[in-house]
Design an enzyme around this catalytic site. Sequence first.
Site, PDB file in Angstrom:
ATOM      1  CE  LYS A   1     -15.906 -16.379 -29.147  1.00 55.97           C
ATOM      2  NZ  LYS A   1     -16.276 -14.993 -28.878  1.00 55.97           N
TER       3      LYS A   1
ATOM      4  CD  GLU B   1     -18.614   0.093 -29.415  1.00 55.24           C
ATOM      5  OE1 GLU B   1     -19.346   0.105 -30.437  1.00 55.24           O
ATOM      6  OE2 GLU B   1     -17.979  -0.914 -29.059  1.00 55.24           O
TER       7      GLU B   1
ATOM      8  NE  ARG C   1     -17.512   1.447 -35.136  1.00 52.58           N
ATOM      9  CZ  ARG C   1     -17.755   0.185 -35.420  1.00 52.58           C
ATOM     10  NH1 ARG C   1     -18.754  -0.424 -34.839  1.00 52.58           N
ATOM     11  NH2 ARG C   1     -17.018  -0.438 -36.302  1.00 52.58           N
TER      12      ARG C   1
HETATM   13  C1  LIG Z   1     -16.744  -1.650 -32.232  1.00 55.09           C
HETATM   14  C2  LIG Z   1     -16.222  -2.801 -31.427  1.00 55.09           C
HETATM   15  N1  LIG Z   1     -16.624  -2.966 -30.158  1.00 55.09           N
HETATM   16  C3  LIG Z   1     -16.152  -3.999 -29.429  1.00 55.09           C
HETATM   17  C4  LIG Z   1     -15.277  -4.889 -29.963  1.00 55.09           C
HETATM   18  C5  LIG Z   1     -14.675  -5.994 -29.106  1.00 55.09           C
HETATM   19  N2  LIG Z   1     -15.061  -7.306 -29.594  1.00 55.09           N
HETATM   20  C6  LIG Z   1     -14.259  -8.071 -30.338  1.00 55.09           C
HETATM   21  S1  LIG Z   1     -14.923  -9.513 -30.760  1.00 55.09           S
HETATM   22  C7  LIG Z   1     -16.336  -9.169 -29.933  1.00 55.09           C
HETATM   23  C8  LIG Z   1     -17.449 -10.159 -29.909  1.00 55.09           C
HETATM   24  C9  LIG Z   1     -17.953 -10.433 -31.271  1.00 55.09           C
HETATM   25  O1  LIG Z   1     -19.008 -11.328 -31.181  1.00 55.09           O
HETATM   26  P1  LIG Z   1     -19.517 -12.050 -32.487  1.00 55.09           P
HETATM   27  O2  LIG Z   1     -19.603 -11.088 -33.591  1.00 55.09           O
HETATM   28  O3  LIG Z   1     -20.734 -12.787 -32.133  1.00 55.09           O
HETATM   29  O4  LIG Z   1     -18.342 -13.042 -32.856  1.00 55.09           O
HETATM   30  P2  LIG Z   1     -17.844 -14.355 -32.075  1.00 55.09           P
HETATM   31  O5  LIG Z   1     -16.653 -13.922 -31.285  1.00 55.09           O
HETATM   32  O6  LIG Z   1     -18.955 -14.858 -31.230  1.00 55.09           O
HETATM   33  O7  LIG Z   1     -17.482 -15.299 -33.142  1.00 55.09           O
HETATM   34  C10 LIG Z   1     -16.255  -7.924 -29.329  1.00 55.09           C
HETATM   35  C11 LIG Z   1     -17.298  -7.320 -28.483  1.00 55.09           C
HETATM   36  C12 LIG Z   1     -14.869  -4.672 -31.300  1.00 55.09           C
HETATM   37  N3  LIG Z   1     -13.986  -5.474 -31.909  1.00 55.09           N
HETATM   38  N4  LIG Z   1     -15.366  -3.644 -32.005  1.00 55.09           N
END
Ligand SMILES: Cc1ncc(C[n+]2csc(CCOP(=O)(O)OP(=O)(O)O)c2C)c(N)n1
Length: 639
Positions: free
Chosen positions: A278, A367, A395
């Site tokens: 990242k 969630e 959710r």
């Molecule tokens: C249902 C939901 N919960 C929380 C989030 C907040 N959120 C946005 S990006 C993220 C992290 C995603 O991690 P990953 O899929 O590993 O992607 P990366 O950012 O590491 O590329 C979170 C928790 C969201 N978008 N949707």
Amino acid sequence: MINSTADLKKLDADQLVQLSKELRQFIIDEVSTNPGHFGASLGVVELTVALHYVFNTPYDRIVWDVGHQAYGHKILTGRRDKFNTNRKYKGLSGFPNRFESEYDSFGVGHSSTSISAALGMAVAAKQKGETDRNVIAVIGDGSMTAGLAFEGLNNAGIENSNILVVLNDNHMAIDPNVGALNEYLLDITTSKTYNKVKDDVWNTLGKIRRFGPNTQAFIQKIENGIKSIILRQSNFFEALNFRYFGPVDGHDIKHLSAVLSDLKNIQGPKLLHCQTRKGKGFRNAEIDQTTWHAPGKFDKTTGERLKTEPTEKQAPKFQDVFGHTIVELAEKNDKIIGITPAMPTGSSLNIMMEKMPNRAFDVGIAEQHAVTFSAGLAADGMMPFCNIYSSFMQRAYDQVIHDTALQKLNVVFCLDRGGLVGEDGATHHGAFDLAYMRTVPNITVSAPLNEEELRNLMYTAQLPDKGTFVIRYPRGNGVMPEWKTKFQEIEIGKGRILKQGKDIAILSIGAIGNQVCNLYEKFDQNSISVEHYDMRFVKPIDTNLLHKVFSEFDKVITIEDGSIAGGFGSAVLEFMSDNNYSAQVKRLGIPDRFIEHGTQQELYKECGYDQESIYQTVVEMLDITTNRIKNTEEHKVIG
Ligand SMILES: Cc1ncc(C[n+]2csc(CCOP(=O)(O)OP(=O)(O)O)c2C)c(N)n1
């Protein structure tokens, strides 16, 4: 040179390296001045280029999970010149959006939808006889922690549809990724046995292209051999009927493109485990990945974030008041436990996680689980504070109803980002919570006006037997620089008067009420006599207060930073009707449509409840009555 994916396809493999470099730099240039998500898009630059290079998009479908990493995808698919409007009012959306481009095969913003949506598309293709269509879900290891992702995998494993899941594994969500799956993915990349098997498979796979039309038969042969015996038993994805490939280096564009080309010829559900970093290519973003998830403006040469230094007297963010207050309460009440589904930094629960690591839990992007886990804690006597962004709580509605309220469990739900959140847009606005929560029996629904109220509501909620208790507050800063107030219990269901007046009553819920407070002077200067109530609770609503209001006023305005349909204003109308009052009631709030992105102020204005619009509404309502009186008098004269 790349204005479309057709231009991309003209490049040879060596040029892809150069393109990736330029795309990465373009993202850095743009996001440094026009802030948005950053690290995630940098991490998938090569993957993005490779996918569009190898696959025939938009005919082949790329389904991005969450979509915060899709900037490169947007830039390569005809939106480069508009990219400077990203996340701005009326500009490009910060997430894939079906209304924006045919390349955005599925709208997104919330996580973990990609596998299910991609499977739907793959089955649709099969139904329509479009057997040559590839469908690719790109999902991060963080997003893979959600139940929904597992539901998709589980179903895809028996559908035998042509779906490729690319697992973008960087061991990060916004904060470091958590959970057993994360450890498993780490294991997979380090285990000796596993890598031996993997190498055997890869060596064989490398030969696939030479087999041409006999690929399928060849794959069968692999499956009948080492892969099915060992991998199936030891690999989680193989156990779900996915063919697992990888791990591969997600920054080696040439290898990645070759692998994706190979996978194109393999039918059925497949998963490519892709390792990336990242923030790749921007030093500070690689080092402090949480901060650089969405860093705000920064100096692209020094790598410094350009923060506007808070003045000493600035009021804190609501989330920080939550973060410090829960620690304060937990120091006195040893039953208190903090829970967040993957948002320690975003919710400021990280303050408790640091101070009380055994009493604060990040449960992954989950969630539904967060809510039922909290309900379980409460069932056995703990006092959970489960903090979830309002829009993500959508959710877990059934978990609130079935697992919590129905069983009268003492769980406090702190809903952060209630109301319009600004630049994240339609997927992230906390528009519906007041409406969907107030229909649930056995539940208290509250919204603080300011920091002191937030603290007092948190204090009240953790007192014995207060039941299921929702406290909802907005994104951003409060209004009280001196916010460390002494705790005081608030009587549940009791609102309060903030200003007396006689012409018109304004009832507000939550922090949006500050817009009314800011207008007091203007009302006074213009001899408009406004009475203002901070209702505090949508449920139970303060019926004594409402009796008083409807007995004394025939003009009432309700204001909420939430959907008009079914929300706080609706509750007031229901009260009026049920009690046979009649008054002119104007409800201000989010209208019955999805509101896109922009600054919070721009969006309040669009929805008609920024300060100026509130003032205008008051003036108009008073004018309407004046006109009415005039008209009646004219009638009399004419009559
Ligand atoms: C249902 C939901 N919960 C929380 C989030 C907040 N959120 C946005 S990006 C993220 C992290 C995603 O991690 P990953 O899929 O590993 O992607 P990366 O950012 O590491 O590329 C979170 C928790 C969201 N978008 N949707």
